[in-house]
Design an enzyme around this catalytic site. Structure first.
Site, PDB file in Angstrom:
ATOM      1  N   ARG A 161       0.820  -1.230   0.000  1.00 27.09           N
ATOM      2  CA  ARG A 161       0.000   0.000   0.000  1.00 27.09           C
ATOM      3  C   ARG A 161       0.841   1.261   0.000  1.00 27.09           C
ATOM      4  NH1 ARG A 161      -1.800   1.485   4.439  1.00 27.09           N
ATOM      5  NH2 ARG A 161      -2.458  -0.568   5.165  1.00 27.09           N
ATOM      6  N   TYR A 218     -13.876  20.406 -14.663  1.00 24.29           N
ATOM      7  CA  TYR A 218     -14.288  19.006 -14.727  1.00 24.29           C
ATOM      8  C   TYR A 218     -15.431  18.766 -13.739  1.00 24.29           C
ATOM      9  CZ  TYR A 218     -14.193  13.986 -14.559  1.00 24.29           C
ATOM     10  OH  TYR A 218     -14.558  12.670 -14.600  1.00 24.29           O
ATOM     11  N   ASP A 275      -5.025  21.487 -12.690  1.00 23.36           N
ATOM     12  CA  ASP A 275      -5.365  20.210 -13.316  1.00 23.36           C
ATOM     13  C   ASP A 275      -4.919  20.319 -14.771  1.00 23.36           C
ATOM     14  OD1 ASP A 275      -6.592  18.128 -14.705  1.00 23.36           O
ATOM     15  OD2 ASP A 275      -8.341  18.098 -13.385  1.00 23.36           O
ATOM     16  N   LYS A 292      -6.201   9.726 -19.098  1.00 22.04           N
ATOM     17  CA  LYS A 292      -6.456  10.383 -20.381  1.00 22.04           C
ATOM     18  C   LYS A 292      -5.214  10.333 -21.283  1.00 22.04           C
ATOM     19  CE  LYS A 292     -10.368  11.138 -18.293  1.00 22.04           C
ATOM     20  NZ  LYS A 292     -10.723  12.362 -17.603  1.00 22.04           N
TER      21      LYS A 292
HETATM   22  C1  LIG Z   1     -11.247  12.751 -16.380  1.00 17.43           C
HETATM   23  C2  LIG Z   1     -10.801  13.954 -15.654  1.00 17.43           C
HETATM   24  C3  LIG Z   1     -10.618  13.932 -14.266  1.00 17.43           C
HETATM   25  C4  LIG Z   1     -10.940  12.720 -13.428  1.00 17.43           C
HETATM   26  O1  LIG Z   1     -10.062  11.675 -13.667  1.00 17.43           O
HETATM   27  P1  LIG Z   1     -10.448  10.107 -13.454  1.00 17.43           P
HETATM   28  O2  LIG Z   1      -9.203   9.418 -13.859  1.00 17.43           O
HETATM   29  O3  LIG Z   1     -11.625   9.842 -14.330  1.00 17.43           O
HETATM   30  O4  LIG Z   1     -10.786   9.946 -12.015  1.00 17.43           O
HETATM   31  C5  LIG Z   1     -10.140  15.076 -13.660  1.00 17.43           C
HETATM   32  N1  LIG Z   1      -9.887  16.199 -14.362  1.00 17.43           N
HETATM   33  C6  LIG Z   1     -10.066  16.271 -15.694  1.00 17.43           C
HETATM   34  C7  LIG Z   1      -9.774  17.536 -16.414  1.00 17.43           C
HETATM   35  C8  LIG Z   1     -10.529  15.155 -16.383  1.00 17.43           C
HETATM   36  O5  LIG Z   1     -10.729  15.221 -17.711  1.00 17.43           O
END
Ligand SMILES: *Cc1c(COP(=O)(O)O)cnc(C)c1O
Length: 394
Positions: free
Chosen positions: A61, A117, A191, A216
């Site tokens: 962990r 988001y 982000d 992504k």
């Molecule tokens: C998809 C996304 C998230 C969340 O990520 P997950 O891997 O789906 O938990 C956060 N910020 C942005 C800009 C995103 O496109």
């Protein structure tokens, strides 16, 4: 965890595209595997103290070698020679985001975008509703308004930025907002999921923490859920790592391995994807059924100049407001043969989605807005497919 690497090269002198390929590999030795094995174990042999003074993980962990290799590559993309970054990988983007937000003291004041988001906004709104934080919403593309919100009211503790924002593709001036935020002692989190470190480096622009949905572009093949937090501040990095150990949202080794494998091709994927995105934006801009194209690479985009300054390229995400109702917009989505109707983004396959089909999507997002995640297919095929599908809009 530092990756073993005795290759003769000083990696910090190499371009990011090269480091994506060379880092995160096993020790270079006669007979050693070129690719890293997946360390599938939950525990490790040992009777001594944990944490182990020799850096052995002890238990799965707190740490895992495959996860550590992924972290070493992510960190090298984000840091600089004089300000190295530390990456902590989580089981999803939201786990990473939640780690940053849940370490805030009770009553912290958080400034965030009107539109970002949707699940991040949902989490921020939840935290505010439970009295954990005070939430101030702001149009982050309006630098002056952000400066005023930061400098003329009670001090803000944390500024949460996305740029470009999901799904409106607004651009925030990261350097200007960071400098105003630092005047009042606020921490700036960006982000950077849409741009990735190859296109935009928030830490260099003045931000303190970067978060990713590694799901992504970084992983790039729509086959894994992962997240990451990056920072050049050692105290913050330690808090984040401790958070992961205590709350338990470490990534699985197989997922980390998939992301590492995907990362090798990030540079080529992203270049192709953003080249096609620019062409697609121009094509959409000339389409009779499109009211507004949201892509920072178009000179008419309100954030174009700021994007040119702080990004290298404009990314592979775009959105278009159709001159149609929600039902017709959805018919256009369903009429696509090549574009896959699906949420998420950043994979090799092009995805299309009417964002407001998601119940929690912000009301600032128009009903007939389609979001496009451009993949690596041939641009001509992608445009021809949309051209045919958009005939339902006539
Ligand atoms: C998809 C996304 C998230 C969340 O990520 P997950 O891997 O789906 O938990 C956060 N910020 C942005 C800009 C995103 O496109």
């Amino acid at each position: 965890m530092a990756p073993p690497n005795d290759s003769p090269t000083d990696h910090s002198q190499l371009a990011a595209a090269t480091r994506l390929v060379t880092l995160g590999r096993p020790l270079r030795a006669e007979g050693a595997p070129v690719g890293p094995p997946i360390q599938l174990t939950s525990t490790f042999v040992g009777a001594g103290p944990i944490p182990d003074p020799h850096g052995h993980p002890g238990y799965g962990r707190p740490d895992n070698e495959t996860v550590g290799l992924l972290e070493s590559v992510l960190a090298s993309l984000e840091g600089t020679a004089d300000r190295p970054a530390t990456a902590t990988v989580f089981s999803s983007g939201m786990a990473a985001i939640s780690a940053v937000l849940s370490d805030l003291p009770t009553g912290a004041r958080v400034l965030s975008a009107h539109s970002a988001y949707n699940t991040t906004l949902e989490l921020l709104t939840d935290l505010a509703a439970r009295g954990r934080i005070e939430l101030i919403r702001q149009d982050v593309s309006d630098t002056q308004a952000c400066r005023e919100a930061l400098l003329s009211r009670a001090p803000v503790d944390l500024v949460w930025l996305e740029s470009p924002t999901n799904p409106l593709l607004d651009i925030a001036d990261i350097a200007a907002i960071s400098s105003a935020a630092h005047q009042v002692g606020a921490t700036v989190v960006v982000d950077n999921t849409f741009a990735t470190a190859l296109i935009q480096q928030p830490l260099t622009l003045g931000a303190d923490v970067v978060v990713y949905s590694v799901t992504k572009f970084l992983s790039g093949h729509s086959d894994v859920l992962l997240g990451a937090v990056l920072t050049a501040d050692d105290a913050v990095a330690q808090d984040i790592s401790r958070h992961r150990r205590v709350h338990g949202a470490i990534a699985g080794p197989f997922e980390a391995w998939l992301a590492l494998r995907g990362l090798r091709t990030l540079d080529v994927r992203l270049h192709r994807q953003q080249e096609t995105a620019q062409r697609l934006a121009q094509w959409l801009d000339g389409h009779r059924a499109v009211r507004l194209v949201r892509y920072p690479g178009l000179p008419a985009h309100p954030g174009h100049e700021t994007a040119r300054r702080q990004m290298r390229g404009f990314g592979a995400m775009l959105a278009a407001d159709l001159d149609a109702d929600a039902r017709t917009a959805e018919q256009a989505v369903r009429a696509c043969r090549l574009w896959v109707p699906a949420t998420s983004l950043g994979g090799v396959e092009s995805l299309i989605e009417r964002r407001r089909r998601i119940a929690s999507e912000a009301e600032a997002v128009p009903e007939a807005l389609l979001r496009f995640s451009v993949g690596i297919e041939a641009a001509d095929d992608l445009i021809a497919d949309l051209d045919a599908a958009f005939s339902v809009l006539d």
